[in-house]
Design an enzyme around this catalytic site. Structure first.
Site, PDB file in Angstrom:
ATOM      1  CG  HIS A 250      -2.012   1.024   1.135  1.00 33.40           C
ATOM      2  ND1 HIS A 250      -3.224   0.764   0.556  1.00 33.40           N
ATOM      3  CD2 HIS A 250      -2.061   2.315   1.538  1.00 33.40           C
ATOM      4  CE1 HIS A 250      -3.987   1.843   0.620  1.00 33.40           C
ATOM      5  NE2 HIS A 250      -3.302   2.809   1.210  1.00 33.40           N
TER       6      HIS A 250
ATOM      7  CG  ASP B 201      -2.489   6.247   0.313  1.00 32.84           C
ATOM      8  OD1 ASP B 201      -3.460   5.983  -0.424  1.00 32.84           O
ATOM      9  OD2 ASP B 201      -2.393   5.843   1.474  1.00 32.84           O
TER      10      ASP B 201
ATOM     11  CD  GLU C  16      -6.748   3.205   1.701  1.00 28.83           C
ATOM     12  OE1 GLU C  16      -6.365   2.935   2.854  1.00 28.83           O
ATOM     13  OE2 GLU C  16      -6.238   4.108   1.013  1.00 28.83           O
TER      14      GLU C  16
ATOM     15  CG  HIS D  83     -10.647   4.809   3.792  1.00 31.44           C
ATOM     16  ND1 HIS D  83     -10.658   6.141   4.154  1.00 31.44           N
ATOM     17  CD2 HIS D  83      -9.350   4.425   3.864  1.00 31.44           C
ATOM     18  CE1 HIS D  83      -9.418   6.544   4.401  1.00 31.44           C
ATOM     19  NE2 HIS D  83      -8.604   5.518   4.234  1.00 31.44           N
TER      20      HIS D  83
ATOM     21  CG  HIS E 251      -8.924   1.157   6.276  1.00 36.44           C
ATOM     22  ND1 HIS E 251      -8.906   2.269   7.086  1.00 36.44           N
ATOM     23  CD2 HIS E 251      -7.883   1.311   5.410  1.00 36.44           C
ATOM     24  CE1 HIS E 251      -7.910   3.062   6.725  1.00 36.44           C
ATOM     25  NE2 HIS E 251      -7.262   2.502   5.727  1.00 36.44           N
TER      26      HIS E 251
ATOM     27  CG  HIS F 226      -2.651  -0.208   4.686  1.00 41.66           C
ATOM     28  ND1 HIS F 226      -3.653  -0.709   3.892  1.00 41.66           N
ATOM     29  CD2 HIS F 226      -3.065   1.052   5.031  1.00 41.66           C
ATOM     30  CE1 HIS F 226      -4.612   0.181   3.770  1.00 41.66           C
ATOM     31  NE2 HIS F 226      -4.295   1.246   4.464  1.00 41.66           N
TER      32      HIS F 226
ATOM     33  CG  ASP G 294      -0.842   4.006   4.930  1.00 37.71           C
ATOM     34  OD1 ASP G 294      -1.152   4.400   3.790  1.00 37.71           O
ATOM     35  OD2 ASP G 294      -1.537   4.232   5.925  1.00 37.71           O
TER      36      ASP G 294
END
Length: 392
Positions: A20, A22, A123, A150, A191, A212, A320
């Site tokens: 993961h 971003d 995500e 999420h 999540h 993650h 992350d």
């Protein structure tokens, strides 16, 4: 040879598959997707954790780029398509370093070429807007996992950080999992609420991933994985990818964050407010109460525990990066993975163990999902169920 030298040598053979990152959302927020403004070819940008030189230094061989959009987006499907387009622009621009990958075989081919296999993960189930057709569309565009939620619930699944509503998965949620299995899209349980984790493990015939997430027994944060769920991974074949976010891995940071959020609310501000007034309040709090710092050994503690409960065949890494404001000392950006491997070598992890952690487990799990999908597609047509037909 030091353990750090050994770690770097191992990563040349078995590089990191990171679950993961971003960067696509960071590029949207910081540069409006203008890759000339934030060229990751050779610049260490102050506000990014990721660029190609640091990916190379960190021994990253495959990256799941998150095509995340906030659930509050007016049109999350369109925004997700923009994120996918950003990844495609990165692949077009940096072809010498980034290789498009859709399968486990593609990942191995990229490793053989010395390029970084680039996959995509969505995500949050809000990205499909309660539509299995949209789910299939994302798969066709290259998305190879979807995190079921999420930070907030979706209509068919509960998040770890929202008030329970479905008590796990609804009937439509179970249909989403089954259709993901049929496609070969990994079911990502980071999540989601523990009830959703358990329901998804019950519903899935393919291995799942946590792209993650860390161990709840080590740090009691709702984003982490309870031991009873970790215990189910061997039977499922899935992989839990430890994350580095300090407020998820260090109990002192969890407690500090709760105090900082309460301080913001006491000043009439939302805890996620980033206006100048809010930042002034936050900085004053941090001066009075210094932020606890996570370290490489903290992450290794999570991995030691996860290994004890789930086994070495069910662990991976999902840092992350570019999705968190703070990182642990020694893991400040994507160049830091050798420091984690060196710590694990210090603790007696073998090179065979580390090869599974970095590369082999994550490649295996995608290949296993492909095998399940091949069998299911021979037997099942695409599902035309709707949330109204199943939950309405």
């Amino acid at each position: 040879m030091t353990h750090l030298d050994e770690a770097r040598a191992l990563l040349r053979e078995f590089p990191v598959v990171d679950g993961h990152n971003d960067l696509p959302w960071a590029l949207r927020e910081k540069a409006g997707y203008d890759l000339d403004r934030l060229d990751i070819a050779g610049h260490q940008h102050e506000h990014l954790h990721t660029d190609i030189p640091r990916l190379r230094a960190g021994g990253v061989g495959a990256q799941y780029w998150s095509v995340y959009v906030p659930a509050e987006q007016p049109d999350p499907v369109a925004a997700t398509l923009e994120q996918i387009d950003c990844v495609r622009q990165l692949l077009d621009r940096y072809q010498a370093d980034l290789a498009p990958a859709l399968t486990a075989a593609d990942m191995e081919a990229a490793r053989g070429e010395g390029r970084i296999a680039s996959l995509m993960g969505a995500e949050g189930g809000h990205s499909i807007a309660n539509s299995l057709g949209t789910l299939r569309g994302l798969y066709a565009l290259g998305v190879r996992y979807m995190t079921l939620t999420h930070n907030s619930n979706v209509d068919w699944a509960d998040s770890a950080t929202d008030i329970p509503r479905a008590n796990g998965l609804t009937a439509f949620g179970r249909e989403v999992v089954r259709e993901m299995n049929r496609l070969g899209m990994l079911v990502d349980l980071s999540h989601v609420a523990p009830s959703t984790m358990r329901d998804a493990l019950d519903a899935s015939t393919a291995p799942v991933v946590f792209s993650h997430s860390s161990a709840r027994a080590v740090c009691d944060h709702p984003r982490n994985i309870p031991d009873d769920v970790l215990e189910r991974l061997p039977a499922n074949g899935g992989v839990a990818m430890v994350t580095f976010v300090p407020k998820f891995v260090l109990q002192a940071a969890v407690d500090w964050t709760a105090e900082a959020d309460e301080n913001m609310r006491a000043h009439g501000l939302h805890h996620l407010d980033t206006t100048a007034e809010a930042m002034k309040v936050h900085r004053a709090f941090e001066e009075r109460t210094p932020r606890p710092i996570a370290t490489v050994p903290v992450i290794a503690d999570h991995l030691d525990h996860m290994r004890e409960v789930a086994g070495i065949d069910h662990l991976g890494i999902g840092g992350d990066y570019d999705g968190t404001a703070f990182t642990p000392d020694g893991l400040g950006d994507v160049s830091g993975y050798p420091n984690l491997l060196a710590e694990l070598l210090d603790r007696g992890w073998s090179k065979a163990d580390l090869a599974k952690l970095t590369w082999q487990n994550s490649v295996r799990v995608l290949g296993a999902a492909e095998d399940v999908a091949r069998d299911l597609r021979a037997k099942q047509a695409p599902s035309n169920a709707t949330i109204e037909s199943l939950d309405g």
